[in-house]
Design an enzyme around this catalytic site. Structure first.
Site, mmCIF file in Angstrom:
data_model
loop_
_atom_site.group_PDB
_atom_site.id
_atom_site.type_symbol
_atom_site.label_atom_id
_atom_site.label_comp_id
_atom_site.label_asym_id
_atom_site.label_seq_id
_atom_site.Cartn_x
_atom_site.Cartn_y
_atom_site.Cartn_z
ATOM 1 N NE ARG A 95 33.037 -21.513 95.490
ATOM 2 C CZ ARG A 95 32.876 -22.777 95.247
ATOM 3 N NH1 ARG A 95 33.978 -23.631 94.670
ATOM 4 N NH2 ARG A 95 31.947 -23.451 95.556
ATOM 5 C CE1 TYR A 113 34.246 -21.800 91.129
ATOM 6 C CE2 TYR A 113 31.987 -21.719 89.914
ATOM 7 C CZ TYR A 113 32.993 -22.483 90.820
ATOM 8 O OH TYR A 113 32.497 -23.469 91.777
ATOM 9 C CG PHE A 205 27.601 -18.354 95.109
ATOM 10 C CD1 PHE A 205 26.910 -17.294 95.350
ATOM 11 C CD2 PHE A 205 28.098 -18.793 93.648
ATOM 12 C CE1 PHE A 205 26.850 -16.515 94.096
ATOM 13 C CE2 PHE A 205 27.862 -18.026 92.789
ATOM 14 C CZ PHE A 205 27.366 -16.800 92.793
ATOM 15 C CG ASP A 206 29.291 -23.229 93.228
ATOM 16 O OD1 ASP A 206 29.661 -22.328 94.355
ATOM 17 O OD2 ASP A 206 30.099 -23.544 92.510
ATOM 18 C CB THR A 207 24.447 -25.988 96.232
ATOM 19 O OG1 THR A 207 25.670 -26.891 96.194
ATOM 20 C CG2 THR A 207 23.233 -26.799 96.366
#
Length: 406
Positions: A95, A113, A205-207
């Site tokens: 992702r 997103y 990735f988000d964190t």
């Protein structure tokens, strides 16, 4: 990478015969992997909602993460039929990799997103991107842990989510409440700067993006959301938890090495005091406890070859540098290298206060009891250090890191 796209229509994705001046463009990425059965419903629902309610131009990008079912065929069919929809195919899974590719190439003003299951209520989308379009914030996240959120999910996932976010706050001093909600957005110019330093291409990735943004002094806006758990979720929870812990360790190492943020304009690198004396007291106490332990170990190691006063001064000096740096970052939220040396020099005043108190205590002890053992000597030093700690906290809070001095 393959992509299928059509020209983006005017406002809100509605086709018009007359000429309309373009407003602001928001690109919404929907990362998918083997989602041929749910993709069409998701995209049509999202497109219908935005075309009727969203006051800005938008582009929906379906990012296919190397699916091996019919996801790509569904995505390309939707892109051919619906104006503000395009499809992008990546040959590798991940992702984070999909978001990096699409966001990095985007020409939109704001990139966002959301998960393909649309677990998050779409009513929160405009509140999510509005402060980004106005320039008030740099990133925005949906939070399932916000007091205004309405969440329906099982106890297992609730426990894992709360534990993970608590761990982020306790170990990484994160101020955001929910790192994993699949509902995020950012100003494109800012996101592209952050992507240069984000290493993860999967679920962390988000964190990592949020931790990097916070370490860089960026403003993160949180939106309470209505969220319903998807029972068909295919996330491997155990593997995701392990990868997240590895990612946290990597980011922590990078932060300790002084590489936790990115260079940004002065307006986002100013010192800010986290709200509330409570948080500052807890953070300061934890850092103080670690520094006291380090001080004791250093003192015991130096006491054998050196006199008590010299061993005390050296141990105190080493731990004082770490104490100031750690409180600068975690207790008072000051990031970046700007004024770091000045803060260390000003923190040196607190070191001198501690040195006077501890050295004075040792001198008084030796004068009163010349034969006192190392244990008594150490107990006196700990007591003197406790008094010096109170003075240090007051000096750091009201002087060194006071927000008015920024």
């Amino acid at each position: 990478m393959r992509q299928t796209t059509r020209p983006v229509p005017a406002v809100g994705g509605r086709d018009r015969a007359d000429t309309v001046v373009r407003t602001r463009l928001v690109e919404i990425v929907v990362p998918v992997y083997n989602e041929q059965h749910s993709l069409e419903r998701c995209v049509r629902e999202l497109h219908a909602y935005l075309s009727e309610t969203f006051p800005y131009d938008y582009l929906i990008t379906v990012a296919d993460n190397a699916s091996i079912d019919g996801t790509w065929e569904v995505a390309t069919a939707l892109a051919a039929e619906l104006g503000p929809v395009r499809a992008v195919h990546l040959d590798l899974k991940g992702r984070g990799r999909a978001l990096r590719q699409v966001w990095g190439d985007s020409a939109a003003d704001v990139v966002a997103y959301m998960d393909v299951d649309l677990s998050t209520g779409l009513e929160a989308f405009l509140p999510l991107v509005a402060p980004l379009l106005s320039g008030h914030s740099d990133l925005a996240i949906g939070s399932r842990l916000h007091r205004g959120s309405a969440v329906v999910r099982g106890p297992k996932r609730e426990f894992i989510s709360r534990t993970y976010n608590l761990l982020l706050r306790a170990t990484m001093a994160a101020k955001f409440s929910d790192a994993q909600c699949g509902f995020k957005a950012g100003r494109t110019e800012v996101v592209k700067r952050l992507l240069e330093r984000v290493e993860d291409n999967a679920w962390f990735f988000d964190t990592e993006l949020l931790l990097l943004a916070e370490a860089s002094g960026l403003r993160i806006h949180e939106v309470p959301v209505d969220w319903v758990d998807d029972p068909d979720s295919r996330v491997d929870i155990v593997r995701t938890v392990v990868d997240d812990l590895k990612g946290m360790a990597r980011v922590a190492r990078r932060t300790l090495a002084g590489k936790g943020g990115v260079d940004l304009p002065d307006r986002v690198r100013q010192a800010q005091v986290p709200p509330g004396l409570g948080w500052q007291s807890v953070s300061f106490a934890v850092i103080g406890g670690l520094c006291t332990l380090a001080y004791l170990l250093l003192y015991l190691g130096l006491r054998q070859p050196l006199p008590a006063l010299v061993a005390n001064a050296l141990a105190l000096a080493v731990t004082a540098v770490f104490n100031t740096a750690a409180n600068r970052r975690f207790t008072f939220g000051v990031t970046g290298r700007r004024d770091a040396l000045k803060h260390q020099l000003e923190g040196g005043l607190a070191f001198l206060v501690g040195l006077v108190l501890t050295s004075g205590a040792v001198a008084v002890l030796h004068a009163a009891s010349p034969d006192a053992g190392h244990g008594v000597e150490l107990a006196v030093l700990v007591a003197a250090n406790a008094a010096a700690t109170v003075v240090r906290f007051v000096l750091l809070r009201v002087w060194v890191f006071h927000p008015r001095r920024a």
